[in-house]
Design an enzyme around this catalytic site. Structure first.
Site, PDB file in Angstrom:
ATOM      1  N   GLU A 118      47.690  30.359  35.348  1.00 39.15           N
ATOM      2  CA  GLU A 118      46.332  30.437  35.885  1.00 39.15           C
ATOM      3  C   GLU A 118      45.272  30.106  34.827  1.00 39.15           C
ATOM      4  O   GLU A 118      44.085  30.268  35.080  1.00 39.15           O
ATOM      5  CB  GLU A 118      46.052  31.845  36.430  1.00 39.15           C
ATOM      6  CG  GLU A 118      46.974  32.295  37.543  1.00 39.15           C
ATOM      7  CD  GLU A 118      46.577  31.746  38.902  1.00 39.15           C
ATOM      8  OE1 GLU A 118      45.658  30.915  38.956  1.00 39.15           O
ATOM      9  OE2 GLU A 118      47.207  32.152  39.895  1.00 39.15           O
ATOM     10  N   HIS A 142      42.748  38.863  36.309  1.00 43.09           N
ATOM     11  CA  HIS A 142      43.303  38.679  37.652  1.00 43.09           C
ATOM     12  C   HIS A 142      44.424  39.679  37.871  1.00 43.09           C
ATOM     13  O   HIS A 142      45.374  39.744  37.076  1.00 43.09           O
ATOM     14  CB  HIS A 142      43.837  37.259  37.830  1.00 43.09           C
ATOM     15  CG  HIS A 142      44.658  37.086  39.071  1.00 43.09           C
ATOM     16  ND1 HIS A 142      44.222  37.482  40.321  1.00 43.09           N
ATOM     17  CD2 HIS A 142      45.905  36.578  39.259  1.00 43.09           C
ATOM     18  CE1 HIS A 142      45.161  37.227  41.212  1.00 43.09           C
ATOM     19  NE2 HIS A 142      46.198  36.677  40.597  1.00 43.09           N
ATOM     20  N   HIS A 144      46.801  41.973  41.070  1.00 41.28           N
ATOM     21  CA  HIS A 144      47.230  42.052  42.458  1.00 41.28           C
ATOM     22  C   HIS A 144      46.909  43.449  42.992  1.00 41.28           C
ATOM     23  O   HIS A 144      47.803  44.274  43.195  1.00 41.28           O
ATOM     24  CB  HIS A 144      48.717  41.730  42.568  1.00 41.28           C
ATOM     25  CG  HIS A 144      49.056  40.328  42.185  1.00 41.28           C
ATOM     26  ND1 HIS A 144      50.353  39.877  42.056  1.00 41.28           N
ATOM     27  CD2 HIS A 144      48.260  39.262  41.904  1.00 41.28           C
ATOM     28  CE1 HIS A 144      50.338  38.594  41.708  1.00 41.28           C
ATOM     29  NE2 HIS A 144      49.075  38.209  41.607  1.00 41.28           N
ATOM     30  N   GLU A 172      29.158  54.384  44.348  1.00 43.98           N
ATOM     31  CA  GLU A 172      28.868  53.701  43.092  1.00 43.98           C
ATOM     32  C   GLU A 172      28.916  52.174  43.216  1.00 43.98           C
ATOM     33  O   GLU A 172      28.405  51.463  42.347  1.00 43.98           O
ATOM     34  CB  GLU A 172      29.840  54.146  42.002  1.00 43.98           C
ATOM     35  CG  GLU A 172      31.275  53.695  42.228  1.00 43.98           C
ATOM     36  CD  GLU A 172      32.195  54.094  41.095  1.00 43.98           C
ATOM     37  OE1 GLU A 172      31.765  54.070  39.922  1.00 43.98           O
ATOM     38  OE2 GLU A 172      33.357  54.441  41.377  1.00 43.98           O
ATOM     39  N   HIS A 213      46.208  37.424  47.979  1.00 46.23           N
ATOM     40  CA  HIS A 213      46.663  37.185  46.602  1.00 46.23           C
ATOM     41  C   HIS A 213      46.175  38.257  45.628  1.00 46.23           C
ATOM     42  O   HIS A 213      46.970  38.824  44.902  1.00 46.23           O
ATOM     43  CB  HIS A 213      46.198  35.795  46.147  1.00 46.23           C
ATOM     44  CG  HIS A 213      46.729  35.365  44.819  1.00 46.23           C
ATOM     45  ND1 HIS A 213      46.731  34.053  44.409  1.00 46.23           N
ATOM     46  CD2 HIS A 213      47.257  36.060  43.790  1.00 46.23           C
ATOM     47  CE1 HIS A 213      47.243  33.958  43.195  1.00 46.23           C
ATOM     48  NE2 HIS A 213      47.573  35.173  42.789  1.00 46.23           N
TER      49      HIS A 213
END
Length: 276
Positions: A118, A142, A144, A172, A213
């Site tokens: 990525e 990134h 999951h 919040e 994803h």
């Protein structure tokens, strides 16, 4: 005798990888993390760089404002659970060339490992966030995040729908991400297309959701970036539980006027496009 692991932001990078693993967001080799190093970071790490850097590798994307930068990155196919016990095989430092279109490994990623698949997505989003924050943004993460992914199966895949669901699920949230979140439809991961689509969203948002994803978050340091991802996932978890407990019926929530009151008292500017 000091080692590269004594450098504060190398230590912080390793800790964040472990924090994400402990949250359950990084099954197998899922997820990735990159950090744009400061000049001080590079100077502190340089004594530990490889005597002979690896060959340059073209990324398929290009960014002028990242030419000559250095990044710490997780490795392709590497497991977050192994970063803390075996960092030299799990993470590495890469240098960007003077054209801003290629990287080469200068430390770590031992025995033929490569930066995360990525990396082009991270790279383009670092470029966008660096420009949008006058250089303050340094971390792209990134993960999951389980409940965020679950919501992509039931909510309309729009920035407005996701932002409102998250803002209204935890008090919040409007303070932590007052601009909202972006949503990217499902795309094949790791290529230039998803990199460009995400970078368009990150011109406006600190975080973007990849349908089916995961979550893509940014920030100036590890604490703020991890905190952003954690806040979004916690809010998504609350929303999932509310829908499950109430059979899809929500009897009360934080109103738009309540959201405006939060913004007023905490001195933030909410994205009015997402309010009625």
């Amino acid at each position: 005798m000091s080692t590269i692991y004594d450098v504060a932001n190398v230590k912080g990078f390793i800790r964040m990888c472990n924090d994400g693993w402990l949250q359950g967001w990084h099954e197998r080799n899922g997820g990735n993390l990159t950090y744009r190093m400061t000049e001080e970071d590079v100077a502190a790490c340089r004594p530990f760089f490889d005597e002979t850097p690896c060959e340059w590798v073209n990324m398929g994307v290009q960014a002028d404002n990242l030419a000559g930068e250095y990044f710490i990155t997780t490795g392709s196919g590497k497991f977050f659970r192994n970063v803390e016990p075996d960092p030299i095989h799990s993470i590495g430092i890469v240098e960007i060339n003077d054209k801003g279109d290629s990287w080469r490994i200068v430390w770590g990623l031992a025995d033929g490992a490569k930066p995360t698949s990525e990396f082009p997505s991270h790279f383009m989003n670092h470029s966008v966030r660096k420009a949008a924050t006058n250089g303050a943004n340094r971390v792209i993460y990134h993960c999951h995040a389980t409940n965020v992914i679950a919501l992509t199966y039931i909510l309309p895949l729009t920035d407005r729908d996701f932002t409102r669901a998250l803002w209204q699920s935890a008090t919040e949230c409007p303070v932590v991400f007052p601009e909202g979140v972006g949503v990217c439809p499902w795309m094949v991961p790791g290529g230039a297309d998803i990199a460009m689509a995400t970078s368009e969203l990150m011109k406006k948002y600190q975080a973007a959701i990849w349908a089916q994803h995961g979550l893509f978050a940014s920030g100036p340091d590890f604490d703020i970036t991890f905190g952003l991802a954690h806040t979004i996932e916690k809010s998504a978890e609350i929303y999932v539980k509310v829908l499950s407990m109430g059979g899809g019926l929500i009897r009360q929530t934080i109103t738009d006027d309540d959201l405006r009151a939060i913004a007023h008292d905490f001195g933030v500017q909410l994205n009015e496009e997402f309010l009625d």
